[in-house]
Design an enzyme around this catalytic site. Structure first.
Site, mmCIF file in Angstrom:
data_model
loop_
_atom_site.group_PDB
_atom_site.id
_atom_site.type_symbol
_atom_site.label_atom_id
_atom_site.label_comp_id
_atom_site.label_asym_id
_atom_site.label_seq_id
_atom_site.Cartn_x
_atom_site.Cartn_y
_atom_site.Cartn_z
ATOM 1 N N TYR A 135 -11.195 -2.428 -7.680
ATOM 2 C CA TYR A 135 -12.002 -1.383 -7.418
ATOM 3 C C TYR A 135 -12.896 -1.362 -8.585
ATOM 4 O O TYR A 135 -14.021 -0.817 -8.452
ATOM 5 C CB TYR A 135 -11.457 -0.178 -7.178
ATOM 6 C CG TYR A 135 -10.848 0.105 -5.745
ATOM 7 C CD1 TYR A 135 -10.198 -0.895 -4.938
ATOM 8 C CD2 TYR A 135 -11.315 1.156 -5.088
ATOM 9 C CE1 TYR A 135 -9.835 -0.434 -3.314
ATOM 10 C CE2 TYR A 135 -10.837 1.631 -3.863
ATOM 11 C CZ TYR A 135 -10.326 0.735 -3.065
ATOM 12 O OH TYR A 135 -9.927 0.992 -1.826
ATOM 13 N N LYS A 190 1.569 -9.360 -4.932
ATOM 14 C CA LYS A 190 1.155 -10.659 -4.317
ATOM 15 C C LYS A 190 1.336 -11.566 -5.561
ATOM 16 O O LYS A 190 0.358 -12.075 -5.839
ATOM 17 C CB LYS A 190 -0.524 -10.184 -3.771
ATOM 18 C CG LYS A 190 -0.642 -11.469 -2.913
ATOM 19 C CD LYS A 190 -0.034 -11.699 -1.699
ATOM 20 C CE LYS A 190 -0.218 -12.884 -1.012
ATOM 21 N NZ LYS A 190 0.521 -13.117 0.233
ATOM 22 N N ASP A 222 2.043 -8.448 2.167
ATOM 23 C CA ASP A 222 2.079 -9.010 3.403
ATOM 24 C C ASP A 222 3.358 -8.643 4.150
ATOM 25 O O ASP A 222 3.384 -7.740 5.454
ATOM 26 C CB ASP A 222 1.688 -10.438 3.637
ATOM 27 C CG ASP A 222 2.315 -11.247 2.733
ATOM 28 O OD1 ASP A 222 3.336 -10.885 1.770
ATOM 29 O OD2 ASP A 222 2.337 -12.467 2.834
ATOM 30 N N ASP A 246 -4.522 1.570 -0.998
ATOM 31 C CA ASP A 246 -5.561 2.022 0.201
ATOM 32 C C ASP A 246 -5.048 1.654 1.469
ATOM 33 O O ASP A 246 -5.090 2.343 2.493
ATOM 34 C CB ASP A 246 -6.741 1.448 -0.194
ATOM 35 C CG ASP A 246 -8.011 1.975 0.601
ATOM 36 O OD1 ASP A 246 -7.996 3.194 1.013
ATOM 37 O OD2 ASP A 246 -8.974 1.063 1.069
ATOM 38 N N ASP A 250 -3.160 3.979 4.745
ATOM 39 C CA ASP A 250 -3.849 4.200 5.991
ATOM 40 C C ASP A 250 -2.729 3.824 7.222
ATOM 41 O O ASP A 250 -2.578 4.388 8.239
ATOM 42 C CB ASP A 250 -5.193 3.315 6.125
ATOM 43 C CG ASP A 250 -6.398 4.300 6.071
ATOM 44 O OD1 ASP A 250 -6.474 5.140 5.205
ATOM 45 O OD2 ASP A 250 -7.264 4.316 6.856
HETATM 46 C C1 LIG Z 1 -13.948 6.037 0.151
HETATM 47 C C2 LIG Z 1 -13.176 4.879 -0.300
HETATM 48 C C3 LIG Z 1 -13.933 4.592 -1.846
HETATM 49 C C4 LIG Z 1 -11.778 5.459 -0.544
HETATM 50 C C5 LIG Z 1 -10.897 4.303 -1.087
HETATM 51 O O1 LIG Z 1 -11.140 3.102 -0.869
HETATM 52 O O2 LIG Z 1 -10.253 4.674 -2.282
HETATM 53 C C6 LIG Z 1 -10.908 5.934 0.484
HETATM 54 O O3 LIG Z 1 -10.666 4.726 1.336
HETATM 55 C C7 LIG Z 1 -9.705 6.552 0.256
HETATM 56 O O4 LIG Z 1 -8.338 6.123 0.769
HETATM 57 O O5 LIG Z 1 -9.591 7.502 -0.632
HETATM 58 MG MG LIG Z 2 -8.658 4.606 2.123
#
Ligand SMILES: CC(C)[C@H](C(=O)O)[C@@H](O)C(=O)O
Ligand SMILES: [Mg+2]
Ligand SMILES: NC(=O)c1ccc[n+]([C@@H]2O[C@H](COP(=O)([O-])OP(=O)(O)OC[C@H]3O[C@@H](n4cnc5c(N)ncnc54)[C@H](O)[C@@H]3O)[C@@H](O)[C@H]2O)c1
Length: 357
Positions: A135, A190, A222, A246, A250
């Protein structure tokens, strides 16, 4: 005590309105000051993270953040894109430790896309390193290749990197957190392919020597993605880098029923923190009054606990959230037959009412 309130874009404004409603109902002594951030700040000031917004955040005891971003800004130069605001806040405030707890509330077992028995009672904590990795690694950019499969073709590149102290401090955060709960850390890497993550694995293993009471397991990312949906309750604390964290958070959100249920806390070494839902600005549902505000309300509870020393108030909010779920109230993302569909504001109002009861 001062809270900087940064609603941002899309559903950010709708969900933060509900969280501030809940905070005000607690009748605690703190001041809240709002500022524009993301696309909203770009429109007003020509920059997604204006100096005044950054200073407000830096000088506050905690930051309550909504979300930033909209497809319409995707063609802007990168430094002007809304997402740079949240990245800039994380970097400037040194918020290296991101806590993303994935808890499946009893009432939402049926809302997940997974079989109920896999997720009933789920309580895992993803600890994502937040200020390093690919990042922020330099150099990055576009250029004309001079080697590779297509020499002289246009190409783009990023740099994945982690220093030893960066890995050590996030590993310590994870071991300390595990000590207070299931006493198990899964470090996700990884290492079979990437030098950065072989180093990550080596450093985490070294730090583990100071925590013999905590079990350490290593897992490739993975496999971790697969195990998260196969047997999620086998995890306790997951620690991983910025990008894997990240993606895995999700994925983990769906174990809780919806991404609208996943709060987060991003802390620095002084326990100053930024609190935001793990999801984004959801342009597809923005302005419709249907976004789930619970991830943001639960992030406000984390703020009270971690930065404002108000454990009891944090628990009151969490209990109120459970109560409204027990009453059968559901925003569309967590709706199932036999429950009552409500909008964003109705959900916030119900949490306020449940606080009083
Ligand atoms: C919007 C983006 C920069 C951010 C990230 O990738 O960290 C988001 O996906 C998160 O999870 O906070
Ligand atoms: Mg995110
Ligand atoms: N920290 C942040 O500010 C942050 C985080 C992630 C994405 N983003 C940005 O948000 C924008 C949209 O990204 P995306 O669509 O990939 O991710 P997103 O998280 O905004 O949305 C993904 C899906 O989840 C749904 N969703 C998200 N939050 C919800 C909620 N509270 N209630 C109900 N449904 C919800 C959305 O409707 C959408 O279908 C992009 O500009 C992205 O960069 C910002």
């Amino acid at each position: 005590m001062k809270i900087a309130v940064l609603p941002g874009d899309g559903i950010g404004t709708e969900i933060v309105a509900e969280a501030t409603k809940v905070l005000k109902a607690l009748d605690l002594k703190f001041e809240m000051e709002s500022a524009l951030v993301g696309g909203a700040a770009y429109e007003a000031h020509g920059h997604p993270l204006p100096e005044s917004t950054l200073n407000l955040a830096k000088n506050a005891d905690a930051v309550l953040f909504g979300a930033v971003g909209d497809w319409k800004y995707d063609k802007l130069d990168r430094p002007l894109r809304p997402e740079q605001a949240i990245l800039g806040l994380r970097k400037n405030l040194g918020l290296f430790a991101n806590f993303r707890p994935a808890i499946c509330y009893e009432q939402l077992v049926g809302a997940s896309s997974l079989k109920p028995e896999l997720i009933a009672g789920l309580d895992i904590l993803i600890i994502r390193e937040l200020t390093g990795d690919i990042y922020f690694g330099q150099p990055r950019g576009r250029r004309v290749a001079t080697d590779g499969h297509f020499p002289s073709a246009e190409e783009a590149f990023d740099t994945m990197r982690y220093s030893k102290p960066e890995i050590e401090r996030i590993a310590r955060v994870a071991f300390e957190a595990a000590r207070k709960r299931g006493k198990k850390v899964t470090s996700v890497d990884k290492a079979n392919v990437l030098e950065t993550f072989q180093f990550w694995k080596d450093v985490v293993t070294e730090v583990h020597k100071d925590y013999p009471d905590v079990e350490l397991e290593h897992m490739y990312v993975d496999n971790a993605a697969m195990q998260l949906v196969k047997k999620p309750k086998a995890f306790d604390v997951i620690v991983t880098g910025n990008m894997f964290g990240d993606i895995l958070s999700d994925e983990a959100s769906m174990l809780t029923g919806s991404i609208g249920m996943l709060p987060s806390a991003s802390l620095n070494s002084k326990n100053q923190g930024l609190y935001e839902p793990s999801h984004g600005s959801a342009p597809d549902i923005a302005g419709k009054g249907v976004a789930n505000p619970l991830a943001t309300i639960l992030s406000a509870a984390m703020m009270l606990r971690f930065s404002l020393n108000q454990e009891e108030a944090a628990r009151r909010i969490e209990a109120a959230v459970q109560k409204v779920l027990a009453q059968g109230l559901r925003t569309p993302d967590i709706y199932s037959e036999g429950t009552t569909k409500v909008g964003t504001a109705q959900m916030g109002d119900a949490v306020v009412k449940a606080l009083a009861a």
